[in-house]
Design a protein around this motif. Structure first.
Motif, PDB file in Angstrom:
ATOM      1  N   GLN A  88      -3.867   0.948   9.796  1.00  0.00           N
ATOM      2  CA  GLN A  88      -3.262   0.446  10.652  1.00  0.00           C
ATOM      3  C   GLN A  88      -3.137  -1.079   9.378  1.00  0.00           C
ATOM      4  OE1 GLN A  88      -1.266   0.429  13.251  1.00  0.00           O
ATOM      5  NE2 GLN A  88      -2.942   1.898  14.099  1.00  0.00           N
ATOM      6  N   VAL A  89      -2.218   0.231   8.179  1.00  0.00           N
ATOM      7  CA  VAL A  89      -1.901  -1.043   7.350  1.00  0.00           C
ATOM      8  C   VAL A  89      -0.757  -1.573   7.121  1.00  0.00           C
ATOM      9  CG1 VAL A  89      -4.372  -0.120   5.115  1.00  0.00           C
ATOM     10  CG2 VAL A  89      -1.296   0.477   5.518  1.00  0.00           C
ATOM     11  N   ILE A  90       0.466  -1.218   7.798  1.00  0.00           N
ATOM     12  CA  ILE A  90       1.329  -1.973   8.026  1.00  0.00           C
ATOM     13  C   ILE A  90       2.371  -2.134   9.234  1.00  0.00           C
ATOM     14  CG2 ILE A  90       2.674  -0.938   5.506  1.00  0.00           C
ATOM     15  CD1 ILE A  90       3.922   0.734   6.555  1.00  0.00           C
ATOM     16  N   ALA A  91       2.951  -2.745  10.081  1.00  0.00           N
ATOM     17  CA  ALA A  91       3.527  -2.921  11.314  1.00  0.00           C
ATOM     18  C   ALA A  91       4.247  -1.743  11.472  1.00  0.00           C
ATOM     19  CB  ALA A  91       4.754  -3.552  11.582  1.00  0.00           C
ATOM     20  N   PRO A  92       3.816  -1.188  13.137  1.00  0.00           N
ATOM     21  CA  PRO A  92       4.452   0.271  13.378  1.00  0.00           C
ATOM     22  C   PRO A  92       5.558   0.612  12.900  1.00  0.00           C
ATOM     23  CG  PRO A  92       2.907  -0.496  15.204  1.00  0.00           C
ATOM     24  CD  PRO A  92       3.053  -1.582  13.738  1.00  0.00           C
TER      25      PRO A  92
ATOM     26  N   PRO B 209       0.817  -1.063   0.067  1.00  0.00           N
ATOM     27  CA  PRO B 209       0.184   0.046   0.543  1.00  0.00           C
ATOM     28  C   PRO B 209       0.935   1.200  -0.033  1.00  0.00           C
ATOM     29  CG  PRO B 209       0.384  -1.093   2.297  1.00  0.00           C
ATOM     30  CD  PRO B 209       0.667  -1.908   1.425  1.00  0.00           C
ATOM     31  N   PHE B 210       0.483   2.332  -0.010  1.00  0.00           N
ATOM     32  CA  PHE B 210       0.567   3.670  -0.616  1.00  0.00           C
ATOM     33  C   PHE B 210      -0.202   4.500   0.430  1.00  0.00           C
ATOM     34  CE2 PHE B 210       3.379   1.779  -3.802  1.00  0.00           C
ATOM     35  CZ  PHE B 210       4.613   2.572  -4.014  1.00  0.00           C
ATOM     36  N   MET B 211       0.439   5.901   1.162  1.00  0.00           N
ATOM     37  CA  MET B 211      -0.448   6.205   1.224  1.00  0.00           C
ATOM     38  C   MET B 211      -0.660   8.182   1.026  1.00  0.00           C
ATOM     39  SD  MET B 211      -0.366   4.742   4.952  1.00  0.00           S
ATOM     40  CE  MET B 211       1.795   3.746   3.747  1.00  0.00           C
TER      41      MET B 211
END
Length: 274
Positions: free
Chosen positions: A133-137, A58-60
């Motif tokens: 929360q699409v990826i780990a912090p 994903p991109f944001m």
């Protein structure tokens, strides 16, 4: 270079659609963790998650409340100069910005076209960044921050690119970017040098001929005396550009002034473009 191009394209797009001057430029590119990114953006904000195929992750794309309220005001006929009060976005505002931001993101195709063909696929939109929360912090991300000048007001928008989203293409991107960037820079500087050289004025001199005099003859020269040159009347004259012989010419008259007609090119340092 990709996101510099993206900023210019989006600025032109917004200027045309908002009917006001918009300037966008990259002001920072930094590597941080995803958690740091999430805590750096305001709440509420418009945080859109999308996929940039063929990249797998994903991109944001984040646009803050200052940007959102000003854009909405301008789109509904306002001046965009009103005071911005922090509040939750209405459903209408979210839908308007979602549609506009998707149009903006479509311009990534043009920005990336010299590197790789991409396609934008929308995933979701959040107004509370903590809920994304699409990826780990602790995952590293590349944060690209754009300064956005809309009229006299300034705000910021962010593009967040997780490393895991592009890691399979990093080697390919580096090689293609270097090659494309090098070719473009070479052409850019070539054109820039050419454009700067074209207006430069050069000294042109036409030599009628030469003669050898003794010192005595030189000292005895007076008005009305005739000096015989080494050129015949039928012979072409030499034309010098910056003291270097370039042309053979014949003398003549252009209107009320003397002129020359080029008969032969003796030397040409610069070849014509193919």
């Amino acid at each position: 270079m990709i996101h510099d191009n993206f900023g210019r394209i989006v600025a032109n797009y917004l200027t045309a659609n908002l009917r006001t001057s918009v300037q966008i430029k990259v002001i920072s590119i930094e590597q941080i963790t995803f958690e740091e990114f999430i805590h750096s953006v305001p709440n509420p904000t418009i945080l859109m998650t999308f996929y940039l195929e063929p990249f797998t992750g994903p991109f944001m794309f984040e646009t803050g409340p200052n940007y959102v309220f000003e854009i909405v005001d301008l789109m509904f006929g306002g001046s965009g100069k009103g005071q911005v009060k922090t509040r939750d976005f209405t459903d209408i505002e979210k839908n308007i910005i979602k549609k506009l931001n998707l149009k903006i993101l479509e311009n990534l195709k043009m920005a990336w076209e010299d590197i790789i063909d991409v396609n934008i696929v929308f995933d979701n939109i959040e107004t509370n960044p903590i809920l994304n929360q699409v990826i780990a912090p602790n995952e590293p991300v590349c944060l690209i921050t754009f300064s956005t000048q809309i009229g006299n007001n300034q705000c910021y928008i962010n593009m967040c690119i997780p490393y895991i989203s592009i890691e399979n293409y990093v080697d390919k991107l580096v090689v293609q970017y270097k090659s494309t960037a090098s070719d473009k820079l070479d052409q850019y500087f070539k054109e820039k040098i050419k454009n700067n050289l074209m207006p430069v004025k050069v000294d042109c001199c036409v030599e009628l001929g030469k003669a050898i005099l003794t010192v005595e003859d030189f000292l005895n020269l007076d008005v009305g005396d005739v000096v015989k040159l080494n050129k015949k009347i039928s012979e072409p004259l030499n034309m010098f550009i910056e003291d270097k012989l370039h042309f053979k010419v014949y003398p003549g008259k252009i209107g009320k002034k003397l002129g020359v007609q080029i008969f032969e090119i003796k030397d040409k340092d610069v070849e014509e473009d193919a």
